[in-house]
Design a protein around this motif. Structure first.
Motif, mmCIF file in Angstrom:
data_model
loop_
_atom_site.group_PDB
_atom_site.id
_atom_site.type_symbol
_atom_site.label_atom_id
_atom_site.label_comp_id
_atom_site.label_asym_id
_atom_site.label_seq_id
_atom_site.Cartn_x
_atom_site.Cartn_y
_atom_site.Cartn_z
ATOM 1 N N GLN A 97 46.826 41.022 36.788
ATOM 2 C CA GLN A 97 45.992 39.868 36.798
ATOM 3 C C GLN A 97 46.107 38.924 38.069
ATOM 4 O O GLN A 97 45.323 37.918 38.134
ATOM 5 C CB GLN A 97 46.770 39.053 35.598
ATOM 6 C CG GLN A 97 46.711 39.540 34.110
ATOM 7 C CD GLN A 97 45.326 40.019 33.786
ATOM 8 O OE1 GLN A 97 44.276 39.063 33.780
ATOM 9 N NE2 GLN A 97 45.080 41.149 33.485
ATOM 10 N N GLU A 125 35.390 38.149 34.955
ATOM 11 C CA GLU A 125 36.121 38.531 33.583
ATOM 12 C C GLU A 125 34.898 38.952 32.492
ATOM 13 O O GLU A 125 35.288 39.828 31.768
ATOM 14 C CB GLU A 125 36.684 37.119 33.263
ATOM 15 C CG GLU A 125 38.145 36.875 33.890
ATOM 16 C CD GLU A 125 39.247 37.927 33.487
ATOM 17 O OE1 GLU A 125 39.327 38.338 32.230
ATOM 18 O OE2 GLU A 125 39.746 38.241 34.595
ATOM 19 N N LYS A 130 35.753 46.764 35.430
ATOM 20 C CA LYS A 130 36.690 46.144 36.263
ATOM 21 C C LYS A 130 36.967 46.847 37.485
ATOM 22 O O LYS A 130 37.235 46.136 38.669
ATOM 23 C CB LYS A 130 38.221 46.236 35.612
ATOM 24 C CG LYS A 130 38.340 45.564 34.320
ATOM 25 C CD LYS A 130 37.750 44.045 34.616
ATOM 26 C CE LYS A 130 37.613 43.478 33.174
ATOM 27 N NZ LYS A 130 36.708 42.030 33.133
#
Length: 184
Positions: A97, A125, A130
Motif C-alpha cells: 500500500q 485506486e 495495478k
C-alpha cells in the motif's frame, strides 16, 4: 485442422493461422487460465504475445518438442499455466500500500497543490490494472529508465512502451469519468 498442421503453421510463422489460433480458437482457454493464475486484471493481448514469444524462443524449440501425446490444446493449457505462474512471480509486486513516489528532493506542482497527490492516488485506486499503475509510477513519476523497468518486469522495452500507452489511455478514461462525475 490437425494438431500437426497447427504446430507446423506456428513454427513456419503463418500469420493467419497464428492469429486465428491464439486470438480466436484459444481465447476462451487463455482467459480461463489467466483467471485461474492471476487474482487481478491482466491484459489479454500482452500476456498472449509474451506466451507466443516464449513458444518461439530458440527457433520454436517448445513447439518442435511437442510429442502429440495429447491434443495441442491440452498441452498448451498446461504450458500456459506454468508460464503464467512464472510470469506472475516475476511481475512487479503491487500488493504493498506504500506509494513509491514521495516527491522528496524535487520541486513539483504537488508541493504547491496538496490535493494533487491525493487526486492522483484516487485515480490510481480507480484503475483496474495495478500493473498499469506501477508502470505509470515508475516511468513518469519516478522517471525510471524504460530499459531498467523492462528488465525488472522481464519484458521487452517495446512491450513496456505498449503497456505505458495502454496505462495512460486507461488513466485518461478514468480521469475523464472523474471529471464528469465530480464536475472538476
Amino acid at each position: 485442422m490437425t494438431d500437426q498442421e497447427i504446430i507446423k503453421g506456428l513454427i513456419n510463422r503463418d500469420n493467419h493461422l497464428t492469429e486465428d489460433f491464439f486470438f480466436v480458437k484459444c481465447r476462451p482457454l487463455f482467459f480461463s487460465v489467466m483467471r485461474l493464475v492471476f487474482d487481478y486484471e491482466v491484459e489479454y493481448d500482452e500476456m498472449v504475445n509474451e506466451l507466443y514469444v516464449y513458444l518461439m524462443e530458440d527457433d520454436a524449440s517448445k513447439l518442435r518438442n511437442f510429442q502429440y501425446r495429447s491434443s495441442v490444446y491440452q498441452w498448451l493449457k498446461i504450458l500456459a499455466i506454468r508460464f503464467f505462474i512464472k510470469k506472475r512471480a516475476r511481475m512487479i509486486d503491487d500488493s504493498t500500500q506504500d506509494t513509491p513516489y514521495n516527491g522528496q528532493g524535487q520541486e513539483s506542482d504537488m508541493q504547491t497543490e496538496p490535493s494533487a497527490e491525493y487526486d492522483i492516488e484516487r485515480l490510481f485506486e480507480a484503475m483496474p490494472s495495478k500493473r498499469y499503475v506501477q508502470v505509470i509510477r515508475r516511468l513518469i513519476l519516478e522517471d525510471c529508465e524504460p530499459e531498467i523497468l523492462a528488465q525488472e518486469m522481464n519484458i521487452t522495452t517495446a512491450n513496456l512502451y505498449n503497456i505505458k500507452r495502454r496505462s495512460m489511455a486507461q488513466l485518461t478514461r478514468i480521469a475523464l469519468n472523474d471529471i464528469k462525475k465530480y464536475g472538476k
